[in-house]
Design an enzyme around this catalytic site. Sequence first.
Site, PDB file in Angstrom:
ATOM      1  N   GLY A 129       0.799  -1.229   0.000  1.00 42.44           N
ATOM      2  CA  GLY A 129       0.000   0.000   0.000  1.00 42.44           C
ATOM      3  C   GLY A 129       0.827   1.271   0.000  1.00 42.44           C
ATOM      4  O   GLY A 129       0.298   2.375   0.131  1.00 42.44           O
ATOM      5  N   ASP A 240      17.050  10.980  -3.604  1.00 41.14           N
ATOM      6  CA  ASP A 240      17.517  12.155  -4.377  1.00 41.14           C
ATOM      7  C   ASP A 240      18.859  11.871  -5.042  1.00 41.14           C
ATOM      8  O   ASP A 240      19.062  12.161  -6.222  1.00 41.14           O
ATOM      9  CB  ASP A 240      17.731  13.368  -3.454  1.00 41.14           C
ATOM     10  CG  ASP A 240      16.437  14.114  -3.172  1.00 41.14           C
ATOM     11  OD1 ASP A 240      15.406  13.754  -3.759  1.00 41.14           O
ATOM     12  OD2 ASP A 240      16.485  15.047  -2.345  1.00 41.14           O
ATOM     13  N   ARG A 243      19.133   8.727  -7.693  1.00 39.24           N
ATOM     14  CA  ARG A 243      18.613   8.905  -9.059  1.00 39.24           C
ATOM     15  C   ARG A 243      19.730   9.104 -10.071  1.00 39.24           C
ATOM     16  O   ARG A 243      19.546   8.856 -11.262  1.00 39.24           O
ATOM     17  CB  ARG A 243      17.602  10.059  -9.079  1.00 39.24           C
ATOM     18  CG  ARG A 243      16.307   9.580  -8.469  1.00 39.24           C
ATOM     19  CD  ARG A 243      15.294  10.622  -8.139  1.00 39.24           C
ATOM     20  NE  ARG A 243      14.211   9.952  -7.425  1.00 39.24           N
ATOM     21  CZ  ARG A 243      13.433  10.516  -6.521  1.00 39.24           C
ATOM     22  NH1 ARG A 243      13.601  11.775  -6.207  1.00 39.24           N
ATOM     23  NH2 ARG A 243      12.487   9.821  -5.927  1.00 39.24           N
ATOM     24  N   GLN A 336      12.283  -1.239 -33.797  1.00 44.23           N
ATOM     25  CA  GLN A 336      11.796  -0.914 -35.144  1.00 44.23           C
ATOM     26  C   GLN A 336      12.904  -1.105 -36.184  1.00 44.23           C
ATOM     27  O   GLN A 336      12.665  -1.651 -37.263  1.00 44.23           O
ATOM     28  CB  GLN A 336      11.299   0.552 -35.145  1.00 44.23           C
ATOM     29  CG  GLN A 336      10.370   0.879 -36.287  1.00 44.23           C
ATOM     30  CD  GLN A 336       9.056   0.110 -36.194  1.00 44.23           C
ATOM     31  OE1 GLN A 336       8.680  -0.385 -35.142  1.00 44.23           O
ATOM     32  NE2 GLN A 336       8.380  -0.033 -37.326  1.00 44.23           N
ATOM     33  N   GLU A 363      12.568   3.764  -8.194  1.00 42.20           N
ATOM     34  CA  GLU A 363      13.188   4.942  -7.546  1.00 42.20           C
ATOM     35  C   GLU A 363      12.442   6.225  -7.908  1.00 42.20           C
ATOM     36  O   GLU A 363      13.038   7.268  -8.142  1.00 42.20           O
ATOM     37  CB  GLU A 363      14.683   5.011  -7.854  1.00 42.20           C
ATOM     38  CG  GLU A 363      15.389   3.797  -7.272  1.00 42.20           C
ATOM     39  CD  GLU A 363      16.868   3.950  -7.091  1.00 42.20           C
ATOM     40  OE1 GLU A 363      17.356   5.082  -7.003  1.00 42.20           O
ATOM     41  OE2 GLU A 363      17.528   2.901  -7.010  1.00 42.20           O
ATOM     42  N   SER A 366       8.229   8.317 -13.448  1.00 44.83           N
ATOM     43  CA  SER A 366       8.445   9.558 -14.206  1.00 44.83           C
ATOM     44  C   SER A 366       7.488  10.654 -13.736  1.00 44.83           C
ATOM     45  O   SER A 366       7.850  11.832 -13.721  1.00 44.83           O
ATOM     46  CB  SER A 366       8.254   9.296 -15.701  1.00 44.83           C
ATOM     47  OG  SER A 366       9.299   8.470 -16.166  1.00 44.83           O
TER      48      SER A 366
HETATM   49  C1  FAD Z   1      11.744  -4.292 -10.632  1.00 40.58           C
HETATM   50  C2  FAD Z   1      11.488  -3.387  -9.481  1.00 40.58           C
HETATM   51  C3  FAD Z   1      12.468  -3.183  -8.532  1.00 40.58           C
HETATM   52  C4  FAD Z   1      12.222  -2.376  -7.409  1.00 40.58           C
HETATM   53  N1  FAD Z   1      13.174  -2.243  -6.440  1.00 40.58           N
HETATM   54  C5  FAD Z   1      12.848  -1.622  -5.264  1.00 40.58           C
HETATM   55  C6  FAD Z   1      13.750  -1.639  -4.154  1.00 40.58           C
HETATM   56  O1  FAD Z   1      14.867  -2.160  -4.236  1.00 40.58           O
HETATM   57  N2  FAD Z   1      13.342  -1.077  -2.984  1.00 40.58           N
HETATM   58  C7  FAD Z   1      12.126  -0.479  -2.843  1.00 40.58           C
HETATM   59  O2  FAD Z   1      11.820  -0.008  -1.763  1.00 40.58           O
HETATM   60  N3  FAD Z   1      11.252  -0.421  -3.896  1.00 40.58           N
HETATM   61  C8  FAD Z   1      11.576  -0.988  -5.088  1.00 40.58           C
HETATM   62  N4  FAD Z   1      10.696  -0.975  -6.147  1.00 40.58           N
HETATM   63  C9  FAD Z   1       9.427  -0.285  -5.996  1.00 40.58           C
HETATM   64  C10 FAD Z   1       9.299   0.953  -6.861  1.00 40.58           C
HETATM   65  O3  FAD Z   1      10.099   1.992  -6.381  1.00 40.58           O
HETATM   66  C11 FAD Z   1       7.801   1.309  -6.934  1.00 40.58           C
HETATM   67  O4  FAD Z   1       7.202   0.295  -7.728  1.00 40.58           O
HETATM   68  C12 FAD Z   1       7.545   2.668  -7.511  1.00 40.58           C
HETATM   69  O5  FAD Z   1       8.003   3.673  -6.624  1.00 40.58           O
HETATM   70  C13 FAD Z   1       6.075   2.897  -7.821  1.00 40.58           C
HETATM   71  O6  FAD Z   1       5.250   2.478  -6.798  1.00 40.58           O
HETATM   72  P1  FAD Z   1       3.999   1.523  -7.131  1.00 40.58           P
HETATM   73  O7  FAD Z   1       4.529   0.400  -7.929  1.00 40.58           O
HETATM   74  O8  FAD Z   1       3.288   1.212  -5.891  1.00 40.58           O
HETATM   75  O9  FAD Z   1       3.078   2.402  -8.079  1.00 40.58           O
HETATM   76  P2  FAD Z   1       1.989   3.484  -7.609  1.00 40.58           P
HETATM   77  O10 FAD Z   1       2.574   4.406  -6.614  1.00 40.58           O
HETATM   78  O11 FAD Z   1       0.739   2.769  -7.256  1.00 40.58           O
HETATM   79  O12 FAD Z   1       1.758   4.267  -8.966  1.00 40.58           O
HETATM   80  C14 FAD Z   1       0.909   3.796 -10.018  1.00 40.58           C
HETATM   81  C15 FAD Z   1       0.832   4.896 -11.077  1.00 40.58           C
HETATM   82  O13 FAD Z   1       0.244   6.075 -10.517  1.00 40.58           O
HETATM   83  C16 FAD Z   1       1.112   7.172 -10.688  1.00 40.58           C
HETATM   84  N5  FAD Z   1       1.003   8.067  -9.540  1.00 40.58           N
HETATM   85  C17 FAD Z   1       1.040   7.756  -8.216  1.00 40.58           C
HETATM   86  N6  FAD Z   1       0.944   8.853  -7.458  1.00 40.58           N
HETATM   87  C18 FAD Z   1       0.830   9.900  -8.321  1.00 40.58           C
HETATM   88  C19 FAD Z   1       0.722  11.298  -8.169  1.00 40.58           C
HETATM   89  N7  FAD Z   1       0.696  11.881  -6.958  1.00 40.58           N
HETATM   90  N8  FAD Z   1       0.643  12.057  -9.265  1.00 40.58           N
HETATM   91  C20 FAD Z   1       0.674  11.504 -10.496  1.00 40.58           C
HETATM   92  N9  FAD Z   1       0.797  10.187 -10.716  1.00 40.58           N
HETATM   93  C21 FAD Z   1       0.881   9.392  -9.643  1.00 40.58           C
HETATM   94  C22 FAD Z   1       2.495   6.566 -10.800  1.00 40.58           C
HETATM   95  O14 FAD Z   1       3.406   7.431 -11.452  1.00 40.58           O
HETATM   96  C23 FAD Z   1       2.192   5.320 -11.618  1.00 40.58           C
HETATM   97  O15 FAD Z   1       2.095   5.639 -12.967  1.00 40.58           O
HETATM   98  C24 FAD Z   1      10.958  -1.733  -7.283  1.00 40.58           C
HETATM   99  C25 FAD Z   1       9.974  -1.900  -8.271  1.00 40.58           C
HETATM  100  C26 FAD Z   1      10.222  -2.729  -9.344  1.00 40.58           C
HETATM  101  C27 FAD Z   1       9.128  -2.919 -10.368  1.00 40.58           C
END
Ligand code: FAD
Length: 381
Positions: A129, A240, A243, A336, A363, A366
Amino acid sequence: MDFQLTEEQQMMKEMAHKFADNRVKPGAAERDRTHEFPVDILKECAELGFMGVAIPEEWGGAGMDYLSYAIMMEEISRACASTGVILSVNNSLVCDPLMKFGTDAQKEKYLKPLAMGEKLGCFALTEPGAGSDAGATKTTAVKDGDYYIVNGTKIFITCATNADVAIVFAVTDKSAGHHGISAFIVEKDFEGYNLGTVEDKLGINASGTAELYFEDMKVPAENLLGEEGQGYKIALATLDGARIGIAAQGVGVAQAVLDESVKYAKERVQFGKPIAANQAIQWFLADMATELEAARLLTYKGADCKQQGGRCNKITSMAKVFAAETAMKAATKGVQIFGGYGYMKEYPMERLFRDAKILEIYEGTSEIQRIVISASLLKEY
Ligand SMILES: Cc1cc2nc3c(=O)[nH]c(=O)nc-3n(C[C@H](O)[C@H](O)[C@H](O)COP(=O)(O)OP(=O)(O)OC[C@H]3O[C@@H](n4cnc5c(N)ncnc54)[C@H](O)[C@@H]3O)c2cc1C
């Protein structure tokens, strides 16, 4: 403004380039297929100082600057994006916060072996969550004498399958919102530490992404990183800077796409001439190369900003979003250029296309980078 690399940075570029070509690239496609974590390659990375590039030598690192780190990340990711992200996690998400917020005793016990590559680290922030909204963390840490008792689940954790040490974020004060989150240094052998589901993913298949869950995990109080309630700040400050690593990974992937595309366009003959003789293909290549160079310069500027100290969130977010989108755009064009062969696993472009996508997600997506950039802009004017 000087666009020349220093002697040390040039040395890093040559060393990492050679190592990437000779040792990392040859098995990358196979590791993508088998999902095998690159344990042997990481041992060699440790010998080359790649596990803690910008950590001072007294704490086990290579004592180089952040631009050297970005250059290393770019070169290794050009050969294998999975190996790239593992190095980025250990350097940026684990060693960096230990260096910045750790006590001398914590540095001695954890930072030194991590920066030397004797141990591997992971960074456990994300939860089911709490993704973009890290403040929604639900994992709890309750003080009990000399220990904190930690319960909760972290998902999508890079390197979790192989990590010895994790930086874990948990709520110590539910009433304090963001200020109630704390960071802990956790060992995989702590009672109650569990490895959960290993994820089956689109790309970066050799990076050991998995769930971690904690059941009454006993963490010694001395393993609190920073102060109680400082965890959210530690997470954001760490991301920060981190990235830069992911931006450099994007530059590396985009460079690999360009290299493969130019080679293929010169070799592939249709209508009696190489496809590179067509202006449509030439323009694809020109756009790729131009955007790649812009992404590289932005990434190097971000690395330089971090080196100078102070806040660098706007520039590192700019570098991350631009390099990620450059890599994805380049990979789309790369497929492509390869035509049907670009869709086949036998050719490198298919893996590069899958690997590129993650850059726009982890991290900070976008969209989140654009929030950071615009928030900073709106404050400035
Ligand atoms: C392969 C992989 C490796 C990872 N490694 C790590 C790790 O080592 N450690 C760790 O802690 N995490 C890790 N992550 C987690 C990663 O950082 C998160 O998946 C990412 O931050 C997005 O969170 P979410 O997947 O819950 O998407 P969500 O936060 O649910 O977002 C879903 C969509 O909504 C958009 N969105 C959400 N909030 C807003 C907003 N306020 N305004 C506009 N758009 C919004 C997002 O941009 C996205 O397009 C990893 C993820 C993957 C897939």
